[in-house]
Write an enzyme that holds these catalytic residues in place. Structure first.
Site, PDB file in Angstrom:
ATOM      1  N   ASP A   1      -7.083  -8.927   4.799  1.00  0.00           N
ATOM      2  CA  ASP A   1      -8.360  -9.968   4.449  1.00  0.00           C
ATOM      3  C   ASP A   1      -9.765  -9.243   5.501  1.00  0.00           C
ATOM      4  OD1 ASP A   1      -7.002 -11.598   2.940  1.00  0.00           O
ATOM      5  OD2 ASP A   1      -7.028 -13.340   3.887  1.00  0.00           O
TER       6      ASP A   1
ATOM      7  N   ASP B   1       1.215  -1.466   0.310  1.00  0.00           N
ATOM      8  CA  ASP B   1       0.185  -0.062  -0.098  1.00  0.00           C
ATOM      9  C   ASP B   1       0.591   1.255   0.537  1.00  0.00           C
ATOM     10  OD1 ASP B   1      -2.630   1.629   0.264  1.00  0.00           O
ATOM     11  OD2 ASP B   1      -2.555   1.076   2.183  1.00  0.00           O
TER      12      ASP B   1
END
Length: 400
Positions: free
Chosen positions: A221, A194
């Site tokens: 997740d 990210d």
């Protein structure tokens, strides 16, 4: 006689979920840890200032002990994103100022415990290019991640004040991001996942550090199920659902550098009128010096304001943006404004085929990075002037 444990960094011996208390063998253990710490720091090839700062952080951290919700005093909000709110807090027992990220997740206790366990890997991430970690705990439906406070904030916040970030400053940023990514990969086999301006933090001492990297698969997740995160910095191969690697982080870094250099998210690319407004003169593009394309383009989704004021163009829908990243030519820096070295460096990051994209080693040896490493740049002075911060007496050396 018990088998002797392999020594670890002091950070690993401090479990944030267990109250601090005296140990009959703590003196011997701390000596062993000190020796091991020195060995670990030597492996990182740090300069003396970096070594001292890392040692000082770990010494402070050793005094923190158990982290509990009641021990924090909220000072101010630092920002929000990635499914959480980040606040500046004081940890009363130690007096330390920290950044506390609160992530609200509706999850089962087993999942919650797994996330906290996985986050403990952050105790091992000790590098001048990675934000320091104090600990993580769960309280009242929220996971708290407590980190080093960086008083300059993130580069997206800096960009709002600076409008554009100069190339020589971005040289130092590029060095730090590459070294941070290399550290995560080589020492911990971790991909960031990210990389973007809001996950590159800076401080008034001139340090540049990565945060919010994907250390907990379960947290990734769980947040994917709970939040629709931005995909606008993802590499084409990630958007297409194919296998990705650290090469995907390289794309995200390149895209971030173009945004920081130009002053706005670069997809779709700015047209001639906007480039002239940004740089104060007509900007040429293309091999033959043709003026930059004048075709009207929509603005990126959810971005009515750039570093240069309100953007009146119609907004691009998110699916149009993702389609553009996958199917259209990658963004690039305009000609005649930046050095050819910087342009080439960014172009190598933004090759759409990950197999052809430059890797960490190639980029570390690139002329732009080699030049930036020896360039005398007062990053701390520039940042403090831009953000109107008080500069401490001992900023980081200008040659990162």
């Amino acid at each position: 006689m018990l088998a002797r444990r392999k020594p670890v960094l002091p950070a690993l011996t401090i479990n944030p979920t267990i109250a601090e208390g005296p140990s009959p063998t703590s003196e011997g253990a701390s000596e062993a840890n000190l020796v091991d710490l020195q060995k670990k720091l030597e492996e990182l090839e740090l300069d003396e200032q970096q070594k001292k700062r890392l040692e000082a952080f770990l010494t402070q951290k050793a005094k923190v002990g158990e982290l509990k919700d009641d021990d924090f005093e909220r000072i101010s909000e630092l920002g929000a994103g990635n499914g959480g709110v980040v606040t500046k807090v004081q940890h009363r027992p130690s007096g330390l100022i920290m950044a506390r990220k609160l992530i609200h997740l509706e999850i089962k206790p087993a999942i919650r415990n797994q996330i906290i366990r996985e986050l403990q890997v952050l105790h091992e991430c000790n590098s001048p290019y990675i934000v320091g970690f104090y600990g993580a705990f769960y309280s009242d439906g929220e996971i708290s991640i407590c980190m080093e406070h960086m008083d300059g904030g993130s580069l997206d916040q800096v960009l709002k004040e600076a409008k554009r970030i100069p190339e020589e400053i971005l040289g130092k940023v590029s060095i730090a991001v590459l070294r941070g990514l290399a550290y995560l990969r080589e020492k911990h086999q971790i991909m960031h996942r990210d990389v973007k301006p809001s996950n590159i933090l800076v401080n008034s001492r001139g340090e540049i550090k990565l945060c919010d990297f994907g250390v907990s698969g379960q947290l990734i997740d769980s947040m994917a199920n709970s939040f629709v995160g931005t995909r606008s910095y993802m590499a084409p191969e990630r958007l297409q659902g194919t296998h990705y690697s650290v090469q995907s982080d390289i794309w995200s870094m390149g895209l971030s550098l173009v945004e920081l250099a130009v002053g706005r998210y670069p997809i779709p690319p700015p047209d001639a009128k906007e480039l002239e407004a940004i740089f104060g003169r007509p900007v040429v593009d293309g091999e033959e010096g043709e003026p930059h394309s004048i075709s009207p383009r929509p603005r990126p989704p959810g971005r009515p304001v750039s570093g240069h004021g309100m953007d009146s163009r119609p907004a691009m829908a998110i699916f149009e943006l993702l389609d553009y990243i996958v199917n259209e030519p990658p963004p690039k820096l305009p000609n005649g404004v930046f050095t050819p070295d910087f342009q080439e460096f960014v172009n190598k990051c933004l090759i759409k085929n990950p197999a052809e994209r430059a890797d960490l080693k190639m980029l570390t040896n690139h002329t732009f990075i080699k030049r930036s490493e020896v360039e005398e740049v007062d990053f701390a002075g520039w940042l403090c002037k831009t953000l109107r911060l008080n500069q401490p007496g001992t900023p980081t050396r200008t040659a990162v």
